[in-house]
Design a protein around this motif. Structure first.
Motif, mmCIF file in Angstrom:
data_model
loop_
_atom_site.group_PDB
_atom_site.id
_atom_site.type_symbol
_atom_site.label_atom_id
_atom_site.label_comp_id
_atom_site.label_asym_id
_atom_site.label_seq_id
_atom_site.Cartn_x
_atom_site.Cartn_y
_atom_site.Cartn_z
ATOM 1 N N PHE A 109 0.827 -1.204 0.000
ATOM 2 C CA PHE A 109 0.000 0.000 0.000
ATOM 3 C C PHE A 109 0.870 1.266 0.000
ATOM 4 O O PHE A 109 0.552 2.238 -0.666
ATOM 5 N N ARG A 110 1.982 1.241 0.750
ATOM 6 C CA ARG A 110 2.878 2.404 0.743
ATOM 7 C C ARG A 110 3.479 2.613 -0.648
ATOM 8 O O ARG A 110 3.666 3.742 -1.090
ATOM 9 N N ALA A 111 3.758 1.511 -1.360
ATOM 10 C CA ALA A 111 4.285 1.635 -2.722
ATOM 11 C C ALA A 111 3.231 2.222 -3.668
ATOM 12 O O ALA A 111 3.573 2.841 -4.671
ATOM 13 N N LEU A 112 1.947 2.047 -3.335
ATOM 14 C CA LEU A 112 0.874 2.612 -4.159
ATOM 15 C C LEU A 112 0.616 4.087 -3.855
ATOM 16 O O LEU A 112 0.097 4.805 -4.698
ATOM 17 N N LEU A 113 0.959 4.537 -2.640
ATOM 18 C CA LEU A 113 0.618 5.900 -2.232
ATOM 19 C C LEU A 113 1.087 6.983 -3.210
ATOM 20 O O LEU A 113 0.313 7.898 -3.493
ATOM 21 N N PRO A 114 2.323 6.911 -3.736
ATOM 22 C CA PRO A 114 2.705 7.959 -4.693
ATOM 23 C C PRO A 114 1.780 8.018 -5.911
ATOM 24 O O PRO A 114 1.485 9.102 -6.426
#
Length: 197
Positions: free
Chosen positions: A185-190
């Motif tokens: 999910f953190r990799a998707l945030l950008p």
């Protein structure tokens, strides 16, 4: 900006909402949109299942949609239960039955060969636009008896690398910081932040 997380799992919704705090992204769940037909998970990989769910949600709602598929890959079981993690015992979402079946299957496996990883693929589909798939992995080992009451699924029998506690003994914040889903999910945030402009 609103995005839809295409899941009926309340814990996943809470997790993504925590991760998206302060990003300008409002995360809706399936309960916040009109019902639409959801295809069964028939993909051979986590990425295929995540993309299929996100595509269905984006098409049905017109909202940028995120979906994930995740599970536990146990080294001694050649990566199984893998994409079958939620229905390993034959009944979808029966966490206790799945956990007990897995413990029975690795009962004779010595401690040094009980390696495993939680794996997550998360997909973002923008209606009529881009598709992104990212992955997260959380290595650890399987213990012999469940411990802890936080989390869900296989969390009570999974001890992450560098830890003595199971994933179910970690606080939500500790789990978010390291978990496979938190990493994905953190990799998707950008990508989500770029949508909100």
């Amino acid at each position: 900006m609103k995005i839809l997380l295409a899941t009926r799992n309340a814990a996943k919704l809470v997790e993504l909402r925590r991760l998206a705090e302060g990003s300008g992204v409002e995360v809706l769940g399936l309960a916040d949109v009109p019902e639409f037909p959801e295809a069964p998970e028939t993909g051979a990989t986590f990425a295929e299942n995540a993309l299929a769910k996100a595509r269905d949600a984006a098409t049905a709602t017109g909202l940028p949609s995120v979906a994930d598929d995740s599970g536990l890959a146990v080294d001694a079981l050649n990566g199984m239960p893998g994409v079958l993690s939620a229905r390993w015992s034959g009944r979808h979402g029966d966490d206790l039955a799945n956990l007990n079946l897995l413990l029975g299957q690795v009962g004779d496996v010595p401690d040094e060969r009980r390696g495993a990883a939680f794996v997550c693929a998360a997909a973002l589909v923008v209606p009529g636009g881009a598709e992104e798939v990212v992955h997260g992995e959380w290595r650890g080992r399987i213990v012999r008896a469940p411990r802890g009451t936080n989390g869900f699924g296989y969390d009570p029998i999974f001890v992450p690398e560098g830890e003595q506690r199971t994933a179910a003994e970690l606080s939500p914040e500790e789990k978010d910081a390291d978990s496979h889903r938190g990493r994905a999910f953190r990799a998707l945030l950008p990508h989500l932040e770029a949508l909100s402009g």
